[in-house]
Scaffold this active site. Structure first.
Site, mmCIF file in Angstrom:
data_model
loop_
_atom_site.group_PDB
_atom_site.id
_atom_site.type_symbol
_atom_site.label_atom_id
_atom_site.label_comp_id
_atom_site.label_asym_id
_atom_site.label_seq_id
_atom_site.Cartn_x
_atom_site.Cartn_y
_atom_site.Cartn_z
ATOM 1 N N CYS A 112 0.801 -1.185 -0.146
ATOM 2 C CA CYS A 112 -0.158 -0.203 0.052
ATOM 3 C C CYS A 112 1.081 1.558 0.361
ATOM 4 O O CYS A 112 0.131 2.153 0.008
ATOM 5 C CB CYS A 112 -0.878 0.116 1.203
ATOM 6 N N HIS A 252 -3.010 6.919 3.125
ATOM 7 C CA HIS A 252 -4.320 6.058 2.450
ATOM 8 C C HIS A 252 -4.983 5.240 2.967
ATOM 9 O O HIS A 252 -5.491 5.322 4.079
ATOM 10 C CB HIS A 252 -3.028 4.569 3.274
ATOM 11 N N ASN A 282 -9.970 -0.386 0.258
ATOM 12 C CA ASN A 282 -8.817 -0.512 0.293
ATOM 13 C C ASN A 282 -7.396 -0.497 -0.967
ATOM 14 O O ASN A 282 -8.097 -2.105 -1.567
ATOM 15 C CB ASN A 282 -8.006 -1.242 0.810
HETATM 16 O O1 UT7 Z 1 -4.093 -1.257 3.915
HETATM 17 C C1 UT7 Z 1 -2.846 -1.922 5.231
HETATM 18 C C2 UT7 Z 1 -3.974 -3.245 5.341
HETATM 19 N N1 UT7 Z 1 -4.914 -3.848 5.979
HETATM 20 C C3 UT7 Z 1 -5.668 -3.136 6.633
HETATM 21 O O2 UT7 Z 1 -4.751 -2.023 7.487
HETATM 22 C C4 UT7 Z 1 -6.699 -3.226 7.660
HETATM 23 C C5 UT7 Z 1 -6.081 -3.126 8.730
HETATM 24 N N2 UT7 Z 1 -7.070 -3.566 9.714
HETATM 25 C C6 UT7 Z 1 -8.487 -4.026 9.786
HETATM 26 O O3 UT7 Z 1 -9.018 -2.627 9.060
HETATM 27 C C7 UT7 Z 1 -10.064 -4.571 10.894
HETATM 28 O O4 UT7 Z 1 -8.649 -4.825 12.169
HETATM 29 C C8 UT7 Z 1 -10.308 -5.196 10.310
HETATM 30 C C9 UT7 Z 1 -11.614 -4.514 9.572
HETATM 31 C C10 UT7 Z 1 -9.777 -6.105 9.312
HETATM 32 C C11 UT7 Z 1 -11.064 -6.238 11.277
HETATM 33 O O5 UT7 Z 1 -11.894 -5.522 12.747
HETATM 34 P P1 UT7 Z 1 -11.371 -5.381 13.949
HETATM 35 O O6 UT7 Z 1 -13.005 -4.342 14.203
HETATM 36 O O7 UT7 Z 1 -10.374 -5.398 14.181
HETATM 37 O O8 UT7 Z 1 -11.795 -6.636 13.944
HETATM 38 P P2 UT7 Z 1 -12.033 -8.101 14.920
HETATM 39 O O9 UT7 Z 1 -11.048 -8.685 13.646
HETATM 40 O O10 UT7 Z 1 -11.415 -8.109 15.744
HETATM 41 O O11 UT7 Z 1 -13.409 -9.047 14.641
HETATM 42 C C12 UT7 Z 1 -14.113 -8.652 15.600
HETATM 43 C C13 UT7 Z 1 -15.613 -9.596 15.552
HETATM 44 C C14 UT7 Z 1 -15.182 -10.772 15.590
HETATM 45 O O12 UT7 Z 1 -15.437 -11.945 15.682
HETATM 46 P P3 UT7 Z 1 -15.979 -12.252 17.154
HETATM 47 O O13 UT7 Z 1 -14.470 -13.222 17.427
HETATM 48 O O14 UT7 Z 1 -15.905 -11.193 18.480
HETATM 49 O O15 UT7 Z 1 -17.053 -13.471 17.615
HETATM 50 C C15 UT7 Z 1 -15.118 -11.399 13.503
HETATM 51 O O16 UT7 Z 1 -15.495 -12.672 14.031
HETATM 52 O O17 UT7 Z 1 -15.564 -9.669 13.819
HETATM 53 C C16 UT7 Z 1 -16.058 -10.485 13.563
HETATM 54 N N3 UT7 Z 1 -15.963 -10.174 11.999
HETATM 55 C C17 UT7 Z 1 -17.005 -9.982 11.237
HETATM 56 N N4 UT7 Z 1 -18.091 -9.633 11.181
HETATM 57 C C18 UT7 Z 1 -18.466 -9.614 10.458
HETATM 58 C C19 UT7 Z 1 -14.707 -10.261 10.974
HETATM 59 N N5 UT7 Z 1 -14.826 -9.160 10.269
HETATM 60 C C20 UT7 Z 1 -16.625 -9.894 9.718
HETATM 61 C C21 UT7 Z 1 -17.317 -9.409 8.831
HETATM 62 N N6 UT7 Z 1 -18.064 -9.241 9.320
HETATM 63 N N7 UT7 Z 1 -17.021 -8.649 7.811
#
Ligand code: UT7
Length: 325
Positions: A112, A252, A282
């Site tokens: 990125c 970004h 993204n």
């Molecule tokens: O360009 C650089 C590259 N990438 C990034 O910058 C990405 C950086 N990370 C992020 O943007 C975030 O970490 C994400 C958007 C990927 C995830 O958001 P989060 O708030 O960190 O969620 P999490 O991974 O902590 O997940 C929280 C909950 C989990 O469920 P439990 O374990 O609490 O029951 C996940 O399984 O949300 C669940 N979850 C979803 N639920 C519905 C994860 N993805 C989804 C989804 N829909 N798409």
């Protein structure tokens, strides 16, 4: 000599995929995606569209705005992690399609941060006097390396390209400074395990699931906020300015919550932060040049404005670029 941006361009696939569309194929919802990421829809390439398809279109638009012909280009640098082929570089394919016969062309792999890395390389070439007219492109078709069954990643990414033409100039408008960084110790938090020399595509033992992006979302999030703040601060410190001197901050576009956290740390009000990820998701190396082109074509960039671009990506790579418009 200073590198002045004389043209910008962008190109997106016509096809869009909304959060509601995704909710029909994976266990997610518009509410979850919008509140956790800020993304509403993304543009996705269809059969017959490749990274070079959008790179060439974005480049033509940037060249047209700059009023220069492809034959005048000395250098083409293209940031991508989803090239048309492992080799040759997608930059060489773009060179051929444009007819930029005398240009040197190569790709940069910085995920990125690819466009900021490309800006930094181009800045050095222009300041040294080696090249005068440079085309920079960030282009990706991430949809081809995303696992559409993995809700943790498939909701985030989109396809597209952005481009900028840089020309050597003697006036005071252009790239003031660039600041690029790498932290290779975290390479395995965000990467594509398969298809390289470790897990070759030709090896039957390679798990097909390894061709998809692997991301430790929470860890990446934390590193992104810290690193983007560090890169932005490096630009401010190097130039003896503060965030109050900035006209527009173009980060970004990965996650709205990452952007908001950095803006808060830098004490930037939302009116000075450019955000368009709700429409594109993204797009990795394409996100900053697409945003720059949109801000430019919306008439938001006025002569003398001070812009700060700020990126973070797999590697980890990160960096910033300060521009006097
Ligand atoms: O360009 C650089 C590259 N990438 C990034 O910058 C990405 C950086 N990370 C992020 O943007 C975030 O970490 C994400 C958007 C990927 C995830 O958001 P989060 O708030 O960190 O969620 P999490 O991974 O902590 O997940 C929280 C909950 C989990 O469920 P439990 O374990 O609490 O029951 C996940 O399984 O949300 C669940 N979850 C979803 N639920 C519905 C994860 N993805 C989804 C989804 N829909 N798409």
């Amino acid at each position: 000599m200073i590198a002045r941006i004389s043209g910008t361009g962008s190109a997106l696939p016509a096809k869009t995929v909304s959060n509601a569309d995704l909710a029909m194929t994976v266990d997610t919802s518009d509410e979850w995606i919008t509140s956790r990421t800020g993304i509403s829809e993304r543009h996705i390439a269809v059969d017959g569209e490749y990274t070079s398809t959008f790179a060439v279109e974005a480049a033509r638009r940037a060249l047209s705005m700059a009023g220069i012909s492809p034959e005048d280009l000395d250098l083409i640098i293209l940031g991508t992690v989803t090239p048309d082929f492992p080799f040759p570089s997608t930059a060489c394919i773009v060179q051929s399609e444009l007819g930029a016969h005398k240009a040197v062309a190569f790709d940069v792999s910085a995920a990125c941060s690819g466009f900021i890395y490309a800006l930094s390389i181009a800045d050095s070439f222009i300041r040294s006097g080696q090249f005068k007219k440079v085309l920079l492109i960030g282009a990706e078709v991430l949809s081809r390396v995303v696992n559409w069954k993995d809700r943790n990643t498939c909701i985030l990414f989109g396809d597209g390209a952005g481009a900028a033409v840089l020309e050597a100039s003697r006036d005071q408008h252009g790239l003031v400074s660039t600041h690029i960084f790498s932290n290779g110790s975290c390479w395995d938090l965000l990467y594509q395990p398969g298809s390289g020399s470790r897990n070759p595509a030709a090896n039957p033992a390679t798990d097909p699931a390894s061709y998809f992006i692997h991301m430790e979302g929470n860890e990446v999030f934390k590193h992104a906020v810290r690193a983007m703040e560090e890169a932005a601060q490096a630009a401010l410190d190097a130039n003896g300015i503060t965030s109050s001197d900035l006209t527009l901050f173009i980060p970004h576009q990965a996650n709205r919550r990452i952007i908001d956290a950095i803006a808060k740390r830098l004490d930037l009000d939302s009116g000075r932060v450019f955000v368009n990820l709700h429409r594109y998701g993204n797009t990795s190396s394409a996100s900053i040049p697409i945003a720059l082109d949109e801000a430019n074509r919306q008439g938001r960039l006025k002569s003398g404005d001070l812009l700060l671009l700020d990126a973070f990506g797999g590697g980890f790579t990160y960096g910033s670029a300060l521009i006097r418009w």
